[in-house]
Design an enzyme around this catalytic site. Structure first.
Site, PDB file in Angstrom:
ATOM      1  N   HIS A   1       0.820  -1.212   0.000  1.00 27.64           N
ATOM      2  CA  HIS A   1       0.000   0.000   0.000  1.00 27.64           C
ATOM      3  C   HIS A   1       0.857   1.267   0.000  1.00 27.64           C
ATOM      4  CE1 HIS A   1      -3.643  -2.380   1.785  1.00 27.64           C
ATOM      5  NE2 HIS A   1      -3.508  -2.541   0.494  1.00 27.64           N
TER       6      HIS A   1
ATOM      7  N   THR B   1      -3.646  -9.189  10.218  1.00 25.64           N
ATOM      8  CA  THR B   1      -4.430  -8.723   9.084  1.00 25.64           C
ATOM      9  C   THR B   1      -5.765  -9.458   9.077  1.00 25.64           C
ATOM     10  OG1 THR B   1      -4.594  -8.717   6.657  1.00 25.64           O
ATOM     11  CG2 THR B   1      -3.054 -10.293   7.626  1.00 25.64           C
TER      12      THR B   1
END
Ligand code: ZN
Length: 246
Positions: free
Chosen positions: A113, A187
């Site tokens: 990201h 996550t």
């Protein structure tokens, strides 16, 4: 795959950085879920078209203190894993740069990201340290423009409304397909396309370990699920993995 040095892929998400004081904005109780106004600040359309959104975003970054966060025991455990001599690749959804700050080899960390430690100009693509842009905000520039061309500055992160870097994602998929062990840490595994990576690993025959506070869709496919806090669970796991070797 080298049988003597089996590749370990570690996918990390927001959960590994919460003990460093970085909140999980995307999580179920995160800021982006609770406050749609806040989500606009990290959505590419409003950010580029509305100067007031940018000014608010800069105020938020200046107040956030993400650049001064320090790595925690979870990050350090992954550095120890690499230093044990095992080939390790980190695939991270985090933009905080804490793996590298902890001592992980930078070229072995794929920032899926992007990074919030750098700015980039939307016009000329010049990059620079976020620190310098925040200094300009502190000195009274509410929306600091690119010093080279006057264009809009933004963090070098993937914003809402943007695609991940295709080449980087293909590299992450190749690592996932080649690894012997895939560890998913902190996550929720709900955000695609990154959530597909552990499935690619399992399909290719890798063992899977999930370390996460909450259940994930992947738990059933895992050889082992660790539900303890990451900054204690990860050092213990790394100790086991490196001891098994000796
Ligand atoms: Zn520029």
């Amino acid at each position: 795959m080298n049988a003597e040095h089996p590749l370990i892929a570690v996918l990390t998400g927001a959960g590994i950085s919460t003990d460093s004081g970085i909140p999980d904005h995307r999580g179920p109780n995160g800021l982006w879920q609770r406050d749609p106004g806040a989500q606009r600040l990290v959505t590419v359309g409003p950010y580029l078209s509305d100067p007031e959104v940018r000014r608010e975003a800069w105020r938020m970054r200046a107040a956030g203190g993400a650049l001064t966060a320090e790595p925690n025991a979870g990050h350090r455990a992954l550095v120890a894993l690499e230093r044990s001599g095992l080939p390790v690749r980190i695939l991270t959804q985090n933009v905080d740069g804490l793996h590298q700050r902890a001592g992980q080899t930078p070229r072995k960390v794929l920032e899926l990201h992007g990074t919030a430690r750098e700015t980039t100009c939307v016009d000329c693509r010049a990059t620079g340290p976020m620190e310098r842009a925040l200094e300009r905000v502190a000195a009274g520039e509410p929306d600091p423009a690119c010093l080279a061309c006057g264009g809009i500055l933004r963090p070098r992160t993937v914003m809402f409304g943007e695609q991940l870097d295709g080449a980087l994602l293909r590299q992450a998929a190749a690592i996932s397909a080649a690894c012997e062990l895939f560890i998913a840490v902190g996550t929720s595994l709900k955000v695609h396309p990154v959530a597909a990576l552990p499935y690619e690993a399992v399909r290719a025959g890798a063992r899977l370990i999930v370390v996460n506070g909450e259940p994930t869709p992947l738990d059933e496919a895992a050889e082992e699920v660790v539900r303890e806090p990451i900054s204690t669970a990860l050092p213990a796991l790394v100790e086991r993995l490196t001891a098994r070797r000796g």
